[in-house]
Write a protein that holds these residues in place. Structure first.
Motif, mmCIF file in Angstrom:
data_model
loop_
_atom_site.group_PDB
_atom_site.id
_atom_site.type_symbol
_atom_site.label_atom_id
_atom_site.label_comp_id
_atom_site.label_asym_id
_atom_site.label_seq_id
_atom_site.Cartn_x
_atom_site.Cartn_y
_atom_site.Cartn_z
ATOM 1 N N MET A 65 49.932 38.095 27.489
ATOM 2 C CA MET A 65 49.365 38.405 28.866
ATOM 3 C C MET A 65 48.484 37.291 29.410
ATOM 4 S SD MET A 65 49.363 40.446 31.278
ATOM 5 C CE MET A 65 50.223 41.796 30.448
ATOM 6 N N THR A 66 48.769 36.705 30.631
ATOM 7 C CA THR A 66 47.896 35.416 30.915
ATOM 8 C C THR A 66 46.804 35.985 31.333
ATOM 9 O OG1 THR A 66 50.186 34.519 31.438
ATOM 10 C CG2 THR A 66 48.099 33.653 32.218
ATOM 11 N N THR A 67 45.439 35.335 31.115
ATOM 12 C CA THR A 67 44.224 35.441 31.569
ATOM 13 C C THR A 67 43.961 34.848 32.859
ATOM 14 O OG1 THR A 67 43.263 33.863 30.156
ATOM 15 C CG2 THR A 67 43.089 36.331 29.333
ATOM 16 N N ASN A 68 43.264 35.370 33.864
ATOM 17 C CA ASN A 68 42.833 34.776 35.175
ATOM 18 C C ASN A 68 41.572 34.126 35.069
ATOM 19 O OD1 ASN A 68 42.454 34.253 37.664
ATOM 20 N ND2 ASN A 68 43.542 35.996 38.355
ATOM 21 N N THR A 69 41.245 32.944 35.239
ATOM 22 C CA THR A 69 39.860 32.330 35.283
ATOM 23 C C THR A 69 39.188 32.507 36.344
ATOM 24 O OG1 THR A 69 41.004 30.343 36.161
ATOM 25 C CG2 THR A 69 40.878 30.519 33.652
ATOM 26 N N ASN A 70 39.630 32.819 37.748
ATOM 27 C CA ASN A 70 39.071 33.050 38.929
ATOM 28 C C ASN A 70 38.681 34.551 38.662
ATOM 29 O OD1 ASN A 70 37.982 33.493 41.363
ATOM 30 N ND2 ASN A 70 39.922 32.956 42.407
ATOM 31 N N GLU A 71 37.383 34.914 38.489
ATOM 32 C CA GLU A 71 36.619 36.023 38.292
ATOM 33 C C GLU A 71 36.451 36.855 39.440
ATOM 34 O OE1 GLU A 71 33.139 35.628 36.080
ATOM 35 O OE2 GLU A 71 33.860 35.547 34.210
ATOM 36 N N GLN A 72 36.384 36.578 40.722
ATOM 37 C CA GLN A 72 36.281 37.154 41.883
ATOM 38 C C GLN A 72 37.690 36.982 42.693
ATOM 39 O OE1 GLN A 72 34.076 39.148 43.229
ATOM 40 N NE2 GLN A 72 32.975 39.139 41.223
ATOM 41 N N SER A 73 38.744 36.980 42.028
ATOM 42 C CA SER A 73 40.281 36.929 42.599
ATOM 43 C C SER A 73 40.635 38.467 42.826
ATOM 44 C CB SER A 73 41.201 36.638 41.791
ATOM 45 O OG SER A 73 41.376 37.105 40.566
ATOM 46 N N LEU A 74 41.417 38.660 43.819
ATOM 47 C CA LEU A 74 41.680 40.202 44.309
ATOM 48 C C LEU A 74 43.015 40.671 43.613
ATOM 49 C CD1 LEU A 74 41.433 42.538 46.219
ATOM 50 C CD2 LEU A 74 42.706 41.281 47.728
ATOM 51 N N LEU A 75 43.027 41.430 43.234
ATOM 52 C CA LEU A 75 44.203 42.158 42.440
ATOM 53 C C LEU A 75 44.837 43.283 43.118
ATOM 54 C CD1 LEU A 75 46.378 41.885 39.915
ATOM 55 C CD2 LEU A 75 44.981 43.710 39.239
ATOM 56 N N ARG A 76 46.235 43.153 43.737
ATOM 57 C CA ARG A 76 46.583 44.438 44.253
ATOM 58 C C ARG A 76 47.485 45.241 43.437
ATOM 59 N NH1 ARG A 76 46.492 40.505 48.592
ATOM 60 N NH2 ARG A 76 45.401 41.185 50.445
ATOM 61 N N PHE A 77 47.402 46.344 43.230
ATOM 62 C CA PHE A 77 48.309 47.145 42.317
ATOM 63 C C PHE A 77 48.582 48.476 42.684
ATOM 64 C CE2 PHE A 77 44.280 48.283 40.595
ATOM 65 C CZ PHE A 77 44.281 49.487 40.016
ATOM 66 N N ILE A 78 49.747 49.280 42.259
ATOM 67 C CA ILE A 78 50.048 50.364 42.619
ATOM 68 C C ILE A 78 50.511 51.130 41.304
ATOM 69 C CG2 ILE A 78 51.369 49.503 44.527
ATOM 70 C CD1 ILE A 78 53.785 50.182 43.159
ATOM 71 N N THR A 79 50.119 52.271 41.647
ATOM 72 C CA THR A 79 50.517 53.709 40.405
ATOM 73 C C THR A 79 51.781 53.922 40.895
ATOM 74 O OG1 THR A 79 49.408 55.236 41.450
ATOM 75 C CG2 THR A 79 48.243 54.087 39.789
ATOM 76 N N ALA A 80 52.790 54.229 39.879
ATOM 77 C CA ALA A 80 54.169 54.836 40.001
ATOM 78 C C ALA A 80 54.551 55.483 38.965
ATOM 79 C CB ALA A 80 55.231 53.803 40.451
ATOM 80 N N GLY A 81 55.456 56.430 39.246
ATOM 81 C CA GLY A 81 56.021 57.389 38.160
ATOM 82 C C GLY A 81 56.441 58.613 38.523
#
Length: 430
Positions: free
Chosen positions: A1-17
């Protein structure tokens, strides 16, 4: 898993199932444990007449199930978006429905996501005598859509581990079964995690009950995911939304082209091509509310001024002169059929591609995807939630890219000419 060095970056994610896998409860738990809920929201949830928990426990799913019908039936119908932040990152969550008839809403939520959490209810999967596991059809369908939409990261959250006494063997069997299915899809970046959304174990806080799991908690995992927008390096794409003119009382003939940069970057002096006309253009100025700029990048809404006087209108595309889009009168695409009314190949539909809308006709259904086996078969028609590869003919040429190259100019929707309802979402394949 790649880590992100930009601590204040925005992540958009969804839940599905699937239905009742705990998607809304998981999001409520994330918000509750990360202090993303206001006191008045918590009080309103605790007093809700539709509370679905035992004793004094707060029903965290009510935080996203905002419609009255959702609360009454205990299901998620619409896509609910929530925002929260940790010291390391900002998040936008889309809680999407699990019911098959609302799969269209899942497609909507997934279209802008960087990551997807596929929830697997450990109490619902079928454990076979041979040691294998049968995954639910909605788990497979949502995973297939995530692959088609090219969502970068897939987190497999094996939920309700408390119901199987935190059995590591059952968890491992589920992870193995999902890994085999994901391999058949072509999904690559997959991270499994065991948790209990209801009690909060392994969501934000660790627990001794899952001490055999040595990986990160869910929030730690979400904070570490890399988000690299390849569209920064893509060729310039600017669908024209509006032509801006002066108010008629000024001597100068101001003519600007307004829109959002969907890919790449642009600078004053850059050579562009107007598509589909093929006219050449040179960037004279880049204007925003803050004034003129020498350059702009993907995601910015700007007004472009050109050196040349050209016939440009809404629906045209300004593109890099050296790397223009492909102009298509016929195209092949993967589509998810989103209408209760089946496809009628005799009818015409509107195709909405970027800011352009024109008439389209389905020429052929090349193949229909079997969600269970991932095999493709011939088909005479499409019905709700079917995923297929089709061939389209359009009345006016589209300046497009493959969806795998540039999402914005590789995606489209089909609209019923009579009802004006969206009937399909499509990804162009070149």
């Amino acid at each position: 898993m790649t880590t992100n060095t930009n601590e204040q970056s925005l992540l958009r994610f969804i839940t599905a199932g699937s239905v009742d896998d705990g998607k809304s409860t998981l999001i409520g738990r994330l918000l509750f444990d990360s202090k993303g809920i206001f006191a008045d929201q918590l009080d309103a949830m605790s007093r809700s007449k539709h509370k679905r928990t035992v004793g004094d426990a707060v029903d965290l799913s009510l935080l996203t199930d905002g419609l009255e019908a959702e609360r009454e039936q205990g299901i998620t119908i619409d896509v609910a978006y929530r925002y929260f932040a940790t010291p390391k990152r900002k998040f936008i969550i889309a809680d999407t429905p699990g019911h098959e008839q609302y799969t269209r809403n899942m497609v909507t939520g997934a279209s802008t996501a960087d990551a997807v959490i596929i929830l697997v209810d450990v109490s619902k999967v079928k454990l076979r005598e041979d040691g294998g596991v049968d995954l639910l059809i909605q788990t497979k369908r949502h995973s297939t859509i995530a692959h088609l939409l090219q969502i970068e990261h897939v987190i497999v959250a094996v939920n309700k581990m408390d119901l199987v006494n935190y059995d590591q063997d059952i968890y491992n069997r589920i992870v193995k079964a999902y890994g085999e299915f994901a391999a058949s899809l072509g999904l690559k970046d997959i991270t499994p995690i065991p948790l209990s959304a209801l009690s909060g174990e392994n969501v934000v806080d660790r627990t001794e009950k899952l001490d055999w799991y040595q990986g990160p908690t869910l929030i730690e995992l979400l904070e570490s995911l890399s988000v690299y927008d390849e569209s920064h390096d893509a060729p310039f794409r600017f669908p024209v939304q509006l032509v801006a003119r002066h108010n008629g009382h000024e001597a100068n003939d101001f003519r600007g082209y307004m829109g959002r940069i969907e890919a790449g970057k642009v600078s004053v002096g850059d050579k562009l091509v107007v598509q589909p006309s093929g006219q050449s253009a040179t960037v004279k100025d880049i204007v925003t509310l803050e004034g003129s700029h020498q350059s702009a990048v993907v995601g910015q809404s700007v007004t472009l001024l050109l050196d040349e006087y050209l016939d440009i209108s809404r629906g045209d595309l300004l593109a890099s002169a050296d790397r223009p889009a492909t102009q298509l009168k016929q195209l092949k695409a993967d589509v998810c059929w989103m209408s209760d009314e089946p496809l009628d190949a005799r009818r015409k539909y509107w195709i909405k591609h970027g800011t352009k809308q024109t008439s389209a006709k389905v020429k052929a259904i090349e193949s229909l995807l079997d969600i269970n086996t991932q095999q493709r078969h011939p088909a005479e028609g499409l019905k709700l939630n079917d995923i297929a590869t089709i061939e389209l003919a359009v009345q006016q040429p589209l300046a497009a890219d493959a969806y795998s190259d540039i999402r914005a100019t590789g995606a489209f929707i089909l609209i019923d000419e009579v009802t004006h309802q969206t009937v399909a979402a499509g990804m162009i394949r070149l």
